[in-house]
Write a protein that holds these residues in place. Structure first.
Motif, PDB file in Angstrom:
ATOM      1  N   ILE A  36      -8.596   4.179   6.532  1.00  0.00           N
ATOM      2  CA  ILE A  36      -7.596   5.245   6.532  1.00  0.00           C
ATOM      3  C   ILE A  36      -7.358   5.727   5.105  1.00  0.00           C
ATOM      4  CG2 ILE A  36      -5.192   5.821   7.060  1.00  0.00           C
ATOM      5  CD1 ILE A  36      -5.258   3.612   9.176  1.00  0.00           C
ATOM      6  N   ARG A  37      -7.353   7.041   4.929  1.00  0.00           N
ATOM      7  CA  ARG A  37      -7.044   7.618   3.614  1.00  0.00           C
ATOM      8  C   ARG A  37      -5.536   7.852   3.520  1.00  0.00           C
ATOM      9  NH1 ARG A  37     -11.679  10.550   5.151  1.00  0.00           N
ATOM     10  NH2 ARG A  37     -10.352  12.261   5.872  1.00  0.00           N
ATOM     11  N   ASP A  38      -4.832   6.848   3.044  1.00  0.00           N
ATOM     12  CA  ASP A  38      -3.380   6.947   2.916  1.00  0.00           C
ATOM     13  C   ASP A  38      -2.896   5.812   2.024  1.00  0.00           C
ATOM     14  OD1 ASP A  38      -0.765   7.711   3.192  1.00  0.00           O
ATOM     15  OD2 ASP A  38      -0.692   7.508   5.373  1.00  0.00           O
ATOM     16  N   ASP A  39      -1.620   5.883   1.664  1.00  0.00           N
ATOM     17  CA  ASP A  39      -1.011   4.844   0.846  1.00  0.00           C
ATOM     18  C   ASP A  39      -0.860   3.559   1.659  1.00  0.00           C
ATOM     19  OD1 ASP A  39       0.654   4.031  -1.597  1.00  0.00           O
ATOM     20  OD2 ASP A  39       2.042   3.692   0.070  1.00  0.00           O
ATOM     21  N   LEU A  40      -1.127   2.428   1.032  1.00  0.00           N
ATOM     22  CA  LEU A  40      -1.060   1.135   1.720  1.00  0.00           C
ATOM     23  C   LEU A  40       0.316   0.902   2.326  1.00  0.00           C
ATOM     24  CD1 LEU A  40      -2.106  -1.727   2.452  1.00  0.00           C
ATOM     25  CD2 LEU A  40      -1.358  -2.446   0.160  1.00  0.00           C
ATOM     26  N   GLU A  41       1.371   1.130   1.563  1.00  0.00           N
ATOM     27  CA  GLU A  41       2.714   0.864   2.053  1.00  0.00           C
ATOM     28  C   GLU A  41       3.043   1.694   3.296  1.00  0.00           C
ATOM     29  OE1 GLU A  41       4.605  -1.530   1.060  1.00  0.00           O
ATOM     30  OE2 GLU A  41       3.135  -2.118  -0.451  1.00  0.00           O
ATOM     31  N   HIS A  42       2.582   2.925   3.310  1.00  0.00           N
ATOM     32  CA  HIS A  42       2.854   3.773   4.475  1.00  0.00           C
ATOM     33  C   HIS A  42       2.103   3.273   5.703  1.00  0.00           C
ATOM     34  CE1 HIS A  42       2.313   7.606   6.924  1.00  0.00           C
ATOM     35  NE2 HIS A  42       3.605   7.338   6.981  1.00  0.00           N
ATOM     36  N   VAL A  43       0.853   2.864   5.512  1.00  0.00           N
ATOM     37  CA  VAL A  43       0.061   2.340   6.633  1.00  0.00           C
ATOM     38  C   VAL A  43       0.720   1.086   7.208  1.00  0.00           C
ATOM     39  CG1 VAL A  43      -2.150   1.334   7.309  1.00  0.00           C
ATOM     40  CG2 VAL A  43      -2.101   3.311   5.781  1.00  0.00           C
ATOM     41  N   LEU A  44       1.107   0.171   6.352  1.00  0.00           N
ATOM     42  CA  LEU A  44       1.768  -1.053   6.817  1.00  0.00           C
ATOM     43  C   LEU A  44       3.056  -0.721   7.551  1.00  0.00           C
ATOM     44  CD1 LEU A  44       1.308  -3.381   3.701  1.00  0.00           C
ATOM     45  CD2 LEU A  44      -0.032  -3.368   5.805  1.00  0.00           C
ATOM     46  N   GLY A  84     -10.258  -1.999  -4.104  1.00  0.00           N
ATOM     47  CA  GLY A  84     -11.697  -2.061  -4.298  1.00  0.00           C
ATOM     48  C   GLY A  84     -12.443  -1.382  -3.161  1.00  0.00           C
ATOM     49  N   ASN A  85     -13.742  -1.526  -3.171  1.00  0.00           N
ATOM     50  CA  ASN A  85     -14.626  -1.029  -2.103  1.00  0.00           C
ATOM     51  C   ASN A  85     -14.391   0.447  -1.787  1.00  0.00           C
ATOM     52  OD1 ASN A  85     -16.660  -1.126  -0.240  1.00  0.00           O
ATOM     53  ND2 ASN A  85     -15.522  -2.240   1.312  1.00  0.00           N
ATOM     54  N   GLY A  86     -14.239   1.256  -2.811  1.00  0.00           N
ATOM     55  CA  GLY A  86     -14.159   2.694  -2.615  1.00  0.00           C
ATOM     56  C   GLY A  86     -12.799   3.239  -2.259  1.00  0.00           C
ATOM     57  N   GLY A  87     -11.783   2.385  -2.209  1.00  0.00           N
ATOM     58  CA  GLY A  87     -10.442   2.871  -1.907  1.00  0.00           C
ATOM     59  C   GLY A  87     -10.192   2.967  -0.415  1.00  0.00           C
ATOM     60  N   GLY A  88      -9.003   3.421  -0.066  1.00  0.00           N
ATOM     61  CA  GLY A  88      -8.621   3.526   1.328  1.00  0.00           C
ATOM     62  C   GLY A  88      -8.049   2.222   1.854  1.00  0.00           C
ATOM     63  N   VAL A  89      -7.507   2.285   3.053  1.00  0.00           N
ATOM     64  CA  VAL A  89      -6.937   1.121   3.726  1.00  0.00           C
ATOM     65  C   VAL A  89      -7.820   0.817   4.933  1.00  0.00           C
ATOM     66  CG1 VAL A  89      -4.912   0.130   4.836  1.00  0.00           C
ATOM     67  CG2 VAL A  89      -4.628   1.803   2.983  1.00  0.00           C
ATOM     68  N   HIS A  90      -8.449  -0.338   4.918  1.00  0.00           N
ATOM     69  CA  HIS A  90      -9.371  -0.723   5.994  1.00  0.00           C
ATOM     70  C   HIS A  90      -8.627  -1.627   6.970  1.00  0.00           C
ATOM     71  CE1 HIS A  90     -13.411  -1.008   7.583  1.00  0.00           C
ATOM     72  NE2 HIS A  90     -13.245  -2.304   7.772  1.00  0.00           N
TER      73      HIS A  90
END
Length: 328
Positions: A36-44, A84-90
């Motif tokens: 997902i292309r988004d901020d980690l805190e928002h995804v969580l 790492g690994n190109g950014g994003g939230v996996h």
């Protein structure tokens, strides 16, 4: 056939409760994994708010530097990786959580997530006969692995049969059987296994109420980079259309026809791969040129076009006539 240890096809997120339908009525996601292309805190926050989950330290993997386990009352519901690994939230979910996970991700990030793996499963049951359903599905799978139907309706033997592998208890038929179709390295892989027996026999929290005649047929697809954005819009039924033989298998066992979405048209062309490498190699230079021109990328493109026009032309290759004397 000797018994072998069944490879792990367990529901990593739990899900020992049988689904409401066990008659093969349509497909559902059994695994959904994406970036997902988004901020980690928002995804969580989205996942935790939606399902009342709490964040715990997890195990980093796939070259990511941080891992998080989002847990509910019955264990880990969503796995998250970041850094790492190109950014994003996996992140991913499996088992009975995969379908609502896919729905939520598609609602929240319809154009901002790329699918790296998705499994589409169909469940079958045969009114208590523990062997009849397996036998029917198993025979259909082996038949399709060896034979294909041409456009004119004639059945012909495949020049290259689809690879099959057998695991499990094919002798006593107690601990469950698994049939794999397709190469482990292929884009699409199919598993047929006795889900009820698998749940009854798992080491952690065995479900002794799982129906013995519960069989599951599922296709696992790992889209290539160029296909991951397109896969974010594919339904669980349409996943079966990503290869000709998996589309044909779905029609054979379910009578459902889906459009064939050839995997090869989703793959990057040589020019696309070259362009991606150019962006990787010279991206910083292009960014500096854009900054120097006030962020106007049209000026950058003009500079690149001018540089291409002014590049030195390669000298023609001069071949030495055969039989000439190379010596001094």
């Amino acid at each position: 056939m000797a018994s072998e240890q069944v490879p792990p096809v367990v529901d990593a997120a739990g899900g020992a409760t049988p689904p409401e339908r066990l008659t093969g009525e349509g497909a559902h996601f059994d695994w959904y994994q994406c970036t997902i292309r988004d901020d980690l805190e928002h995804v969580l926050d989205v996942f935790c708010q939606a399902w009342g989950l709490t964040v715990h330290d997890g195990t980093p993997r796939y070259s990511y530097t941080n891992g998080y386990d989002l847990k509910g009352d019955d264990g880990v519901a969503v796995y998250v990786l970041h850094g790492g690994n190109g950014g994003g939230v996996h992140c991913w979910a499996s088992g009975h959580r995969a379908e609502p996970f896919a729905t939520l991700v598609r609602e929240q990030w319809p154009d901002d997530h790329h699918v790296t793996r998705m499994d589409s499963a169909i469940d079958f049951q045969d009114d208590g006969d523990a062997d009849a359903m397996w036998t029917r599905l198993y025979d259909q799978c082996l038949d399709l692995a060896a034979w294909r139907t041409r456009k004119d309706g004639e059945r012909v033997e495949r020049a290259r049969p689809i690879q099959t592998r057998h695991y499990g208890d094919y002798v006593e038929k107690v601990r469950g059987r698994t049939l794999y179709m397709g190469s482990p390295k292929a884009d699409a892989l199919v598993r047929l296994y006795e889900k009820g027996k698998q749940l009854r026999g798992q080491a952690v929290k065995p479900d002794l109420t799982a129906p013995l005649d519960w069989c599951r047929l599922e296709v696992q697809v790992r889209p290539k980079k160029a296909a991951r954005a397109r896969a974010a819009y594919v339904s669980a039924d349409e996943v079966w259309g990503m290869a000709v033989w998996t589309r044909d298998l779905l029609e054979a066992v379910e009578g459902v026809k889906v459009k064939h979405e050839p995997l090869d048209i989703w793959r990057e062309t040589n020019d696309e791969r070259a362009l991606m490498w150019l962006a990787h190699q010279y991206g910083p230079t292009l960014d500096r040129l854009a900054a120097a021109n006030g962020g106007d990328w049209s000026k950058v493109f003009d500079l690149v076009a001018a540089a291409l026009d002014n590049r030195p032309k390669p000298e023609p290759l001069r071949l030495t006539p055969r039989g000439s004397n190379h010596g001094g």
